[in-house]
Design an enzyme around this catalytic site. Structure first.
Site, PDB file in Angstrom:
ATOM      1  CE1 TYR A  19      -3.140  -2.855  -0.035  1.00 14.19           C
ATOM      2  CE2 TYR A  19      -4.147  -1.955   1.928  1.00 14.19           C
ATOM      3  CZ  TYR A  19      -4.151  -2.866   0.905  1.00 14.19           C
ATOM      4  OH  TYR A  19      -5.166  -3.778   0.798  1.00 14.19           O
ATOM      5  CE  LYS A  50       0.550 -18.287  -1.611  1.00  7.56           C
ATOM      6  NZ  LYS A  50      -0.082 -19.591  -1.387  1.00  7.56           N
TER       7      LYS A  50
END
Ligand SMILES: NC(=O)c1ccc[n+]([C@@H]2O[C@H](COP(=O)([O-])OP(=O)(O)OC[C@H]3O[C@@H](n4cnc5c(N)ncnc54)[C@H](O)[C@@H]3O)[C@@H](O)[C@H]2O)c1
Length: 352
Positions: free
Chosen positions: A134, A185
């Site tokens: 972001y 991840k």
């Protein structure tokens, strides 16, 4: 207490009016003065003045004990510039690195899951709030053509990852929890998330009383629906935290129920419901104000006004238990009437 209030856009205005009503009720009930300053920063303000927030806007916010935000987002501002400057800008400029999102089911009847109730849905998510994807580092090459290349970088720093993971463990310790689960991840994102792995191992080693576990984020998305009872405290990055806390909102009975804090411990922090501005519902007296009210409770708790926070939570629970709620969670009241009921309940309890 000095609080800046940014109602923002759409239903942000509707729910903020009720959050303010409830703040007024606890302020009178407990005799603690709360001074509110309403800031007009919103899509309307931007379209009228060309200004998203004033040049000294972030500095101005630092002068308050806390900031309350309704929601930002308006289809008339296609690039969402004002929301980016006001909300994301404040998160970055005030370095609000902890995104604190409790996921607590307040009534078994609101559970969307078969045979799962309050005992199964009660955990806290800590989302890293100042890094990740972001930060808007990247660019577009040959934009608008079939040769377009778009690059959006994910930023992970040792400092950023360390402080959010440490915060999650400290929160667990302070609140009697025994488990912290980190989601990443790292199987597919082998650079940035290797850093998360390393730091999680390092920090968890400093908290021997807490069981530290790890899940890949895709597995966690599945387990949040299948077996949410396994979680006490979750810590994850900005993007994954954004996504799983919407699952969290659904587990609580809907997005209108979810509260959040954007916190820099010890400094001016920002509190807001998890939901957006829901333009189709705006101004219709239908938006659920509970997420906004519970966000004021988080704000009060963070500022040390624990009794006031508990009073708001208890009144909200009573409203849900007696169906004094908006239609999205099965009641028949409007936004304003829920606010009146909760404020009145706080007053009645204080008088009794
Ligand atoms: N923190 C924020 O200010 C924030 C967060 C998310 C989205 N947004 C912005 O809000 C705008 C709308 O986005 P969206 O539609 O994806 O998300 P949204 O949260 O506004 O709405 C998603 C769904 O949830 C329902 N909903 C949300 N809040 C509710 C409430 N309090 N009571 C009853 N129902 C509620 C809506 O009707 C809609 O069906 C966009 O401009 C988006 O960028 C802002």
């Amino acid at each position: 207490m000095k609080i800046a209030v940014i109602a923002g856009d759409g239903i942000g205005k509707d729910v903020t009016a009720e959050a303010v009503k409830v703040l007024g009720a606890v302020s009178s009930a407990f005799g603690r003065r709360v001074d509110l300053e309403h800031l007009p920063w919103s899509a309307d303000h931007y379209l009228k003045t060309g200004e998203t927030l004033p040049a000294n806007g972030y500095q101005l916010l630092r002068e308050f004990d806390a900031v309350f935000v309704g929601a930002l987002g308006d289809p008339r501002v296609a690039d969402n510039r004002h929301a980016r400057d006001i909300l994301l800008g404040t998160r970055f400029e005030l370095d609000l690195y902890v995104n604190y999102r409790p996921v607590t089911l307040l009534d078994d009847r609101l559970s969307p899951l078969k045979d799962r109730g309050r005992k199964d849905i009660n955990f806290t998510v800590f989302r890293e709030n100042t890094e990740g994807v972001y930060v808007s580092i990247g660019g577009r090459f040959k934009a608008g053509t079939e040769d377009e290349v778009a690059i959006q970088e994910e930023i992970n720093t040792y400092k950023g990852v360390h402080r959010i993971i440490k915060h999650a463990f400290e929160f667990a310790t302070a609140n009697g929890h025994t488990k912290v689960c980190m989601a990443d991840k790292s199987n597919a994102m082998q650079q940035g998330h290797a850093l998360w792995q390393r730091v999680f191992k390092e920090v968890s080693g400093q908290f021997p009383g807490i069981t530290a576990s790890h899940q890949y984020i895709d597995a966690m998305a599945m387990f949040l629906v299948k077996d949410p009872g396994q979680y006490q405290v979750i810590v994850t990055n900005n993007l994954f935290g954004d996504i799983i806390t919407d699952i969290g909102g659904a587990l609580q009975g809907g997005l209108g129920m979810a509260a959040s804090g954007n916190i820099h411990p010890g400094k001016t922090s920002l509190f807001e419901p998890v939901h957006g501005s829901a333009p189709p519902l705006a101004g219709k007296n239908v938006a659920n104000p509970i997420g906004a009210m519970l966000s004021t409770a988080l704000m009060l708790e963070t500022l040390g006004a624990r009794d006031e926070a508990t009073a708001i939570e208890a009144a909200v629970e009573a409203a849900i238990a007696t169906d004094q709620t908006t239609t999205d969670i099965g009641g028949a009241l409007g936004t304003r009437e829920v606010g009146d009921w909760v404020a009145n309940r706080i007053k009645l309890k204080a008088d009794s």
